[in-house]
Design a protein around this motif. Structure first.
Motif, short mmCIF file in Angstrom:
data_model
loop_
_atom_site.label_atom_id
_atom_site.label_comp_id
_atom_site.label_asym_id
_atom_site.label_seq_id
_atom_site.Cartn_x
_atom_site.Cartn_y
_atom_site.Cartn_z
N SER A 38 4.04 3.97 -4.30
CA SER A 38 4.56 4.32 -2.82
C SER A 38 3.21 5.47 -2.15
O SER A 38 2.36 5.79 -2.86
CB SER A 38 5.63 4.80 -2.62
OG SER A 38 6.74 4.04 -3.32
N GLY A 39 2.22 4.86 -0.64
CA GLY A 39 2.24 5.59 -0.29
C GLY A 39 0.46 6.16 -0.75
O GLY A 39 -0.21 6.45 -0.31
N GLU A 40 0.34 5.05 -1.67
CA GLU A 40 -1.34 5.09 -2.26
C GLU A 40 -1.67 3.39 -2.30
O GLU A 40 -1.63 1.87 -2.34
CB GLU A 40 -1.25 5.24 -3.72
CG GLU A 40 -2.55 5.62 -3.87
CD GLU A 40 -2.45 6.32 -6.03
OE1 GLU A 40 -2.79 5.21 -6.53
OE2 GLU A 40 -2.54 7.41 -5.66
N LYS A 41 -2.97 3.64 -1.34
CA LYS A 41 -3.72 1.61 -1.47
C LYS A 41 -3.78 1.27 -2.67
O LYS A 41 -4.28 2.37 -3.66
CB LYS A 41 -4.94 2.33 -0.65
CG LYS A 41 -5.72 0.64 -0.16
CD LYS A 41 -7.31 0.72 0.60
CE LYS A 41 -7.85 0.09 1.56
NZ LYS A 41 -8.12 -1.19 -0.21
N LEU A 42 -3.44 0.48 -3.30
CA LEU A 42 -4.05 -0.59 -4.21
C LEU A 42 -5.47 -0.97 -4.91
O LEU A 42 -6.48 -0.91 -3.21
CB LEU A 42 -3.90 -1.63 -4.87
CG LEU A 42 -1.87 -1.98 -4.64
CD1 LEU A 42 -1.55 -3.31 -5.35
CD2 LEU A 42 -2.43 -1.77 -6.13
N PRO A 43 -5.77 -0.58 -5.72
CA PRO A 43 -7.35 -1.38 -5.66
C PRO A 43 -7.94 -2.10 -5.30
O PRO A 43 -7.24 -3.36 -5.80
CB PRO A 43 -8.22 -1.55 -7.56
CG PRO A 43 -7.30 -0.12 -7.89
CD PRO A 43 -5.27 -0.26 -6.56
N LEU A 44 -8.82 -2.58 -4.66
CA LEU A 44 -9.38 -4.01 -4.25
C LEU A 44 -9.34 -5.54 -4.85
O LEU A 44 -8.57 -5.87 -4.41
CB LEU A 44 -10.61 -4.05 -3.69
CG LEU A 44 -10.83 -5.29 -3.17
CD1 LEU A 44 -10.51 -5.60 -2.20
CD2 LEU A 44 -12.69 -5.35 -2.71
N VAL A 45 -9.74 -5.18 -6.26
CA VAL A 45 -9.73 -6.51 -7.23
C VAL A 45 -7.62 -6.52 -7.45
O VAL A 45 -7.19 -7.31 -7.69
CB VAL A 45 -9.92 -6.24 -8.94
CG1 VAL A 45 -9.27 -5.22 -9.72
CG2 VAL A 45 -10.15 -7.10 -9.23
N ALA A 46 -7.10 -5.38 -7.55
CA ALA A 46 -5.78 -5.79 -7.70
C ALA A 46 -4.51 -6.02 -6.34
O ALA A 46 -3.65 -6.43 -6.54
CB ALA A 46 -4.55 -4.41 -7.78
N GLU A 47 -5.18 -5.29 -5.10
CA GLU A 47 -4.61 -6.46 -3.77
C GLU A 47 -4.85 -7.48 -4.09
O GLU A 47 -4.10 -8.37 -3.40
CB GLU A 47 -5.44 -5.91 -2.84
CG GLU A 47 -5.18 -4.31 -2.88
CD GLU A 47 -5.91 -3.85 -1.06
OE1 GLU A 47 -5.77 -4.77 -0.19
OE2 GLU A 47 -5.06 -3.34 -0.73
N VAL A 48 -6.00 -8.46 -4.64
CA VAL A 48 -6.29 -9.79 -4.65
C VAL A 48 -5.56 -10.35 -5.72
O VAL A 48 -4.76 -11.72 -4.95
CB VAL A 48 -7.77 -9.79 -5.23
CG1 VAL A 48 -8.33 -11.87 -5.08
CG2 VAL A 48 -9.03 -9.01 -4.03
N PHE A 49 -5.13 -9.57 -6.64
CA PHE A 49 -5.26 -10.36 -7.65
C PHE A 49 -2.80 -10.76 -7.36
O PHE A 49 -2.37 -11.31 -7.23
CB PHE A 49 -5.09 -9.45 -9.13
CG PHE A 49 -3.49 -10.48 -9.85
CD1 PHE A 49 -3.24 -11.04 -10.69
CD2 PHE A 49 -2.24 -9.61 -10.27
CE1 PHE A 49 -2.63 -11.50 -11.41
CE2 PHE A 49 -1.21 -9.34 -11.29
CZ PHE A 49 -1.70 -10.92 -12.16
N GLN A 50 -2.66 -9.53 -6.22
CA GLN A 50 -0.80 -9.34 -5.73
C GLN A 50 -0.81 -10.28 -4.56
O GLN A 50 -0.07 -11.03 -4.62
CB GLN A 50 -0.84 -8.21 -4.96
CG GLN A 50 0.45 -8.13 -4.38
CD GLN A 50 0.30 -6.66 -3.92
OE1 GLN A 50 -0.79 -6.61 -3.23
NE2 GLN A 50 1.66 -5.83 -3.39
N ARG A 51 -1.97 -10.80 -3.86
CA ARG A 51 -2.18 -11.35 -2.76
C ARG A 51 -2.08 -13.16 -3.47
O ARG A 51 -1.31 -14.19 -2.96
CB ARG A 51 -2.91 -11.89 -2.05
CG ARG A 51 -2.94 -10.76 -0.88
CD ARG A 51 -3.89 -10.90 0.10
NE ARG A 51 -5.69 -10.66 0.12
CZ ARG A 51 -6.34 -9.86 -0.48
NH1 ARG A 51 -5.87 -8.66 -0.02
NH2 ARG A 51 -7.67 -10.15 -0.65
#
Length: 297
Positions: free
Chosen positions: A274-287
């Motif tokens: 919570s309250g922490e931005k994911l690493p960019l590559v993890a965001e890509v995987f999440q989407r």
């Protein structure tokens, strides 16, 4: 205090043995021992005590380890962020998962993701419900598939991915094995093969049996879906497993039957801190994952 001292300390704490830690670090045992001794001298405390052949953390050693793990996890994230900034398609995603999702679901998702992102690496860690939440909170993993999905939690957040049905699994020769569906209380007199206490599937099955009016007689306990499935197939009892844990065909494969009263399901979600931005590559995987789940439904 040097970074390598913290790394050596954390490894010895995990392995509880200097020799095993030195082998994994590819460092001479004497060098590891020397760095640990220097760290203890600098701190003015004893971090380990000898217990038989193992080294155990002292109370202050346990306290220090918690902080060291946070420092090392933060350093890992910082290194990953630099790599991602230089090339987001060559980053690393640290993902936790329960064993039941590692048989079919996780490999399928990763394989599809790698088709469009071939340079991304995965560091995978299997765990139980509590250990996965702990690893996310400590920053040791970026994301975790988890079941049941924690709707409210002070330190982790995420998305509910799906609801999955649990099936009754029976020995192939069982009188109920040829039926399309059964009521759960039809298994009330059967011996059960169950997950051990730390696994969330155990709680789901026990709650379902309770709502069906009985307490299951547990003859065997295991920690892997393969073990549960194999014991049932060998005639040691009955159990309930999620559909994704029943996709693998082997010589020891039980019959599966739908349970209609009550219907037994589990929630599966994806969590991060919570309250922490994911690493960019993890965001890509999440989407990607959220779109992948939509297409599955």
């Amino acid at each position: 205090m040097e970074l390598r001292q913290l790394q050596y300390f954390a490894k010895v704490a995990k392995k509880q043995h200097v020799t095993q830690a030195s082998e994994e670090l590819h460092i001479a045992q004497s060098a590891v021992s020397r760095q640990i001794h220097q760290l203890e001298e600098e701190l003015g405390v004893q971090l380990f005590v000898q217990k038989g052949r193992k080294l155990q953390l002292t109370p202050v050693g346990k306290l220090f380890l918690n902080r060291v793990e946070e420092i090392l996890a933060s350093l890992d994230r910082a290194v990953n962020e630099v790599h991602e900034f230089m090339d987001p398609e060559a980053g690393e995603i640290r993902v936790g998962f329960p064993h039941s999702l590692g048989i079919y679901f996780l490999p399928t998702v990763v394989a599809h993701f790698r088709k469009s992102h071939p340079g991304v690496k995965f560091r995978l860690r299997q765990g139980t419900f509590n250990s996965l939440i702990r690893d996310v909170m400590k920053g040791e993993i970026d994301l975790a598939f988890i079941s049941p999905f924690p709707e409210k939690h002070d330190h982790v957040t995420g998305e509910l991915l799906l609801q999955e049905e649990l099936y009754a699994i029976l020995p192939v020769g069982h009188p109920l094995a040829q039926l399309e569906s059964i009521k759960l209380n039809q298994l009330k007199d059967e011996p059960f093969v169950m997950f051990s206490d730390e696994y969330s599937l155990r709680t789901i099955v026990l709650d379902a049996c309770s709502s069906a009016g009985f307490t299951p007689k547990i003859d065997f306990e295991g920690e892997e879906t393969d073990t549960i499935r194999g014991l049932v197939a060998a005639g040691m009892g009955v159990s309930l497993l999620p559909e994704m844990a029943l996709t693998e065909i082997s010589q020891l494969h039980p019959a599966r039957v739908r349970v209609v009263e009550p219907q037994v399901t589990r929630s599966v979600g994806l969590i991060h801190r919570s309250g922490e931005k994911l690493p960019l590559v993890a965001e890509v995987f999440q989407r990607f994952l959220l779109e992948f789940i939509k297409e599955m439904k």
